[in-house]
Scaffold this motif. Structure first.
Motif, PDB file in Angstrom:
ATOM      1  N   ALA A 159       0.801  -1.226   0.000  1.00 53.81           N
ATOM      2  CA  ALA A 159       0.000   0.000   0.000  1.00 53.81           C
ATOM      3  C   ALA A 159       0.836   1.279   0.000  1.00 53.81           C
ATOM      4  CB  ALA A 159      -0.970  -0.007   1.166  1.00 53.81           C
TER       5      ALA A 159
ATOM      6  N   LEU B 259       0.198   3.907  -2.499  1.00 55.86           N
ATOM      7  CA  LEU B 259      -1.113   4.529  -2.335  1.00 55.86           C
ATOM      8  C   LEU B 259      -1.044   5.642  -1.306  1.00 55.86           C
ATOM      9  CD1 LEU B 259      -3.583   1.514  -2.500  1.00 55.86           C
ATOM     10  CD2 LEU B 259      -2.938   3.135  -4.285  1.00 55.86           C
TER      11      LEU B 259
ATOM     12  N   ILE C 203      -2.621  13.943  -3.204  1.00 57.12           N
ATOM     13  CA  ILE C 203      -3.992  14.439  -3.291  1.00 57.12           C
ATOM     14  C   ILE C 203      -4.295  15.369  -2.127  1.00 57.12           C
ATOM     15  CG2 ILE C 203      -5.787  13.111  -2.099  1.00 57.12           C
ATOM     16  CD1 ILE C 203      -6.785  12.244  -4.745  1.00 57.12           C
TER      17      ILE C 203
ATOM     18  N   ARG D 284      -6.941  18.796  -1.210  1.00 56.84           N
ATOM     19  CA  ARG D 284      -8.102  18.473  -0.375  1.00 56.84           C
ATOM     20  C   ARG D 284      -8.900  19.734  -0.051  1.00 56.84           C
ATOM     21  NH1 ARG D 284      -5.764  14.356   2.627  1.00 56.84           N
ATOM     22  NH2 ARG D 284      -6.488  12.854   1.089  1.00 56.84           N
TER      23      ARG D 284
ATOM     24  N   TRP E  26     -11.956  20.662  -2.422  1.00 54.86           N
ATOM     25  CA  TRP E  26     -13.310  20.155  -2.298  1.00 54.86           C
ATOM     26  C   TRP E  26     -13.850  20.358  -0.881  1.00 54.86           C
ATOM     27  CZ3 TRP E  26      -9.523  16.287  -3.150  1.00 54.86           C
ATOM     28  CH2 TRP E  26      -9.395  15.316  -2.149  1.00 54.86           C
TER      29      TRP E  26
ATOM     30  N   ALA F 185     -11.831  14.204  -5.251  1.00 55.33           N
ATOM     31  CA  ALA F 185     -12.537  13.698  -4.079  1.00 55.33           C
ATOM     32  C   ALA F 185     -12.919  12.241  -4.324  1.00 55.33           C
ATOM     33  CB  ALA F 185     -13.768  14.550  -3.803  1.00 55.33           C
TER      34      ALA F 185
ATOM     35  N   VAL G 102     -11.253  10.100  -6.172  1.00 51.39           N
ATOM     36  CA  VAL G 102     -10.031   9.320  -6.001  1.00 51.39           C
ATOM     37  C   VAL G 102      -9.738   9.136  -4.513  1.00 51.39           C
ATOM     38  CG1 VAL G 102      -7.533   9.338  -6.279  1.00 51.39           C
ATOM     39  CG2 VAL G 102      -8.993   9.992  -8.187  1.00 51.39           C
ATOM     40  N   ASP G 103      -9.916  10.226  -3.770  1.00 51.60           N
ATOM     41  CA  ASP G 103      -9.668  10.176  -2.331  1.00 51.60           C
ATOM     42  C   ASP G 103     -10.553   9.113  -1.688  1.00 51.60           C
ATOM     43  OD1 ASP G 103      -8.323  11.406  -0.035  1.00 51.60           O
ATOM     44  OD2 ASP G 103     -10.374  11.868   0.589  1.00 51.60           O
TER      45      ASP G 103
ATOM     46  N   TRP H  47     -11.919   6.505  -3.196  1.00 51.93           N
ATOM     47  CA  TRP H  47     -11.469   5.186  -3.646  1.00 51.93           C
ATOM     48  C   TRP H  47     -10.283   4.725  -2.802  1.00 51.93           C
ATOM     49  CZ3 TRP H  47      -6.794   3.420  -5.487  1.00 51.93           C
ATOM     50  CH2 TRP H  47      -6.809   2.107  -5.992  1.00 51.93           C
ATOM     51  N   ILE H  48      -9.347   5.635  -2.632  1.00 58.07           N
ATOM     52  CA  ILE H  48      -8.131   5.297  -1.914  1.00 58.07           C
ATOM     53  C   ILE H  48      -8.423   5.030  -0.441  1.00 58.07           C
ATOM     54  CG2 ILE H  48      -6.888   7.228  -0.848  1.00 58.07           C
ATOM     55  CD1 ILE H  48      -4.754   6.829  -2.865  1.00 58.07           C
TER      56      ILE H  48
ATOM     57  N   TYR I  60      -8.272   1.663   1.020  1.00 63.18           N
ATOM     58  CA  TYR I  60      -6.966   1.028   1.229  1.00 63.18           C
ATOM     59  C   TYR I  60      -6.203   1.664   2.378  1.00 63.18           C
ATOM     60  CZ  TYR I  60      -7.906  -1.262  -3.185  1.00 63.18           C
ATOM     61  OH  TYR I  60      -8.479  -2.027  -4.167  1.00 63.18           O
ATOM     62  N   ARG I  61      -6.773   2.702   2.946  1.00 62.09           N
ATOM     63  CA  ARG I  61      -6.036   3.480   3.942  1.00 62.09           C
ATOM     64  C   ARG I  61      -5.590   2.603   5.111  1.00 62.09           C
ATOM     65  NH1 ARG I  61      -9.003   8.225   3.447  1.00 62.09           N
ATOM     66  NH2 ARG I  61      -7.590   8.970   1.840  1.00 62.09           N
TER      67      ARG I  61
ATOM     68  N   PHE J  34      -4.456  -0.195   5.055  1.00 60.07           N
ATOM     69  CA  PHE J  34      -3.283  -1.027   4.764  1.00 60.07           C
ATOM     70  C   PHE J  34      -1.976  -0.325   5.060  1.00 60.07           C
ATOM     71  CE2 PHE J  34      -6.595  -3.137   2.369  1.00 60.07           C
ATOM     72  CZ  PHE J  34      -6.402  -4.425   2.830  1.00 60.07           C
ATOM     73  N   TRP J  35      -1.944   0.991   4.869  1.00 63.07           N
ATOM     74  CA  TRP J  35      -0.689   1.632   5.278  1.00 63.07           C
ATOM     75  C   TRP J  35      -0.773   2.122   6.713  1.00 63.07           C
ATOM     76  CZ3 TRP J  35      -3.411   4.356   1.369  1.00 63.07           C
ATOM     77  CH2 TRP J  35      -3.830   5.651   1.683  1.00 63.07           C
TER      78      TRP J  35
END
Lengths: 117, 117
Positions: free
Chosen positions: A77, A80, A87, A91, A94, B81, B83-84, B86-87, B90-91, B93-94
């Motif tokens: 990850a 990501l 990103i 932020r 938005w 936003a 993409v944010d 979507w990501i 996975y947050r 995981f890190w």
DNA sequence: CCTTAATATAGCCAATTAGCAATATAGCTA
DNA sequence: TAGCTATATTGCTAATTGGCTATATTAAGG
């Protein structure tokens, strides 16, 4: 520190641009998988999946193990987090419009409660 | 609701995969710009930039106005936003590996403080 | 109107990419 | 060793892409 370099972002974004590759990541979010595990759900040939895996690996989004003739794939990850950080710089843009929306809603509510009809 | 559809993510990630396009977004973060404003900092021909803008517009990342013969470009952060979001899936995981790192560091510190050499 | 300025479109090229089938490699297992 | 299974590599094609130059369009301004 840890600021993902632009070139890495190129690779990561390019890797994420393909829906098959995003689906592979989604599958890996549930745990390690073999190449065949990853082939199964798609209507794609095995070499096609292997190629996608190479792209993902090139972007650092997956890593490969070795166990007999299997090459287990697992999610990494880190990149990501790099995207998330990138990103982050946007932020406010938005969040800002969200705040404005919220402010607007509050205005409406204020009008509502101060009205006497 | 608001869940960005996969196809949109394809376009957005593909748009973000190019460093020139990311640089354009960075410039637009500071405010609206004309096409010529955007051409200036790059060693690229004007039609090349126009093409990049078309890609960004196709992904919904910029919108165009009209003012005389100018077509001002402005940032549209909505897709980011998406993409944010979507990501966000996975947050963990890190965050997880960060937690593990933290735990490990604490272990080291514990060892350190309990040692008597 | 004619010119100049801003931008878009068209057409070309080289490089990249997603897909495939065929084949090679590597490691079990009998 | 032979054969089976998992995966990688090769070589092909069609589509896409980033870049260019040249040209078209659109709107101001003299």
């Amino acid at each position: 520190m840890l600021a993902t370099q632009p070139q890495q972002l190129d690779l990561v974004f390019a890797a994420l641009a393909d829906p098959t590759r995003r689906a592979i990541l989604a599958r890996l979010a549930q745990g390690e998988a073999t190449v065949n595990d990853l082939v199964a759900p798609f209507d794609l040939a095995q070499p096609t999946i292997s190629k996608h895996l190479k792209v993902l690996e090139g972007a650092g989004l997956v890593s490969r193990g070795r166990s007999a003739q299997f090459r287990p794939v697992r999610l990494e990850a880190g990149p990501l987090a790099g995207v998330d950080q990138w990103i982050g710089g946007y932020r406010q843009f938005w969040a800002q419009s969200h705040d404005r929306l919220e402010a607007y809603v509050k205005t409406l509510q204020a009008e509502e409660s101060s009205r006497d009809d």
